[in-house]
Design an enzyme around this catalytic site. Structure first.
Site, PDB file in Angstrom:
ATOM      1  N   GLY A  33       0.747  -1.077   0.012  1.00 20.82           N
ATOM      2  CA  GLY A  33      -0.016   0.030   0.030  1.00 20.82           C
ATOM      3  C   GLY A  33       0.848   1.249  -0.118  1.00 20.82           C
ATOM      4  O   GLY A  33       1.722   1.427  -1.005  1.00 20.82           O
ATOM      5  N   LEU A  93       3.355   2.121   1.542  1.00 18.61           N
ATOM      6  CA  LEU A  93       4.760   1.872   1.519  1.00 18.61           C
ATOM      7  C   LEU A  93       5.412   1.786   0.109  1.00 18.61           C
ATOM      8  O   LEU A  93       6.722   1.672   0.337  1.00 18.61           O
ATOM      9  CB  LEU A  93       5.284   0.689   2.684  1.00 18.61           C
ATOM     10  CG  LEU A  93       4.999   1.263   4.212  1.00 18.61           C
ATOM     11  CD1 LEU A  93       5.019   0.227   4.926  1.00 18.61           C
ATOM     12  CD2 LEU A  93       5.976   2.305   4.504  1.00 18.61           C
ATOM     13  N   GLU A 108       2.902   1.322  11.037  1.00 17.79           N
ATOM     14  CA  GLU A 108       1.853  -0.044  10.658  1.00 17.79           C
ATOM     15  C   GLU A 108       1.262  -0.434  12.259  1.00 17.79           C
ATOM     16  O   GLU A 108       0.340  -1.272  12.252  1.00 17.79           O
ATOM     17  CB  GLU A 108       2.505  -1.117  10.198  1.00 17.79           C
ATOM     18  CG  GLU A 108       3.210  -0.922   8.922  1.00 17.79           C
ATOM     19  CD  GLU A 108       2.035  -0.487   7.809  1.00 17.79           C
ATOM     20  OE1 GLU A 108       0.715  -0.007   8.089  1.00 17.79           O
ATOM     21  OE2 GLU A 108       2.332  -0.165   6.658  1.00 17.79           O
TER      22      GLU A 108
END
Length: 126
Positions: free
Chosen positions: A9, A11, A76
């Site tokens: 996503g 990153l 995260e």
């Protein structure tokens, strides 16, 4: 020490969190992870394991030093929001490798919108 991390996503290369968290990491290229589904959590995706080989998620793999891995873990929310787990990645060049990937438990994904393509880039254009 370095760790291979499979990201799917925000990153990935070209997204804002890539520049912030993976600036010392080297992209190893793209591939996909089987037995995985992607869901939209609004502005970012989450992935959950499945029992179906046909369910696949597109990932970019990074060779990541500990300093960048720590940044990714903070972003995260590992291990409370996402849990970093080992997965098998089938790379575009045909090789297979083991990498870490941020996942959600299945029970957290059921109410979210499925991203059928398994590719966040197709859902959320930069």
């Amino acid at each position: 020490m370095k760790t291979l991390v499979a990201v799917y996503g925000t990153l990935r290369t070209g997204y804002g969190n890539n520049r912030h968290c993976l600036n010392n990491s080297k992209s190893m290229g793209y591939g996909y992870v089987p037995y995985m589904r992607m869901y939209s959590y609004g502005g970012f995706p989450v992935c959950c394991r499945t029992d179906n080989l046909a369910d696949q998620v597109v990932v970019e793999v990074f060779d990541t030093p500990d300093t960048d891995l720590a940044k990714c873990d903070r972003l995260e929310g590992h291990p409370t929001f996402y849990e970093r787990q080992e997965v098998t990645v089938l790379m575009e060049d045909g090789t297979t490798l083991q990498a870490q990937m941020y996942l959600q438990p299945k029970e957290r994904c059921g109410h979210l919108d499925l991203i059928e393509s398994g590719d966040w880039k197709q859902r959320y254009v930069m």
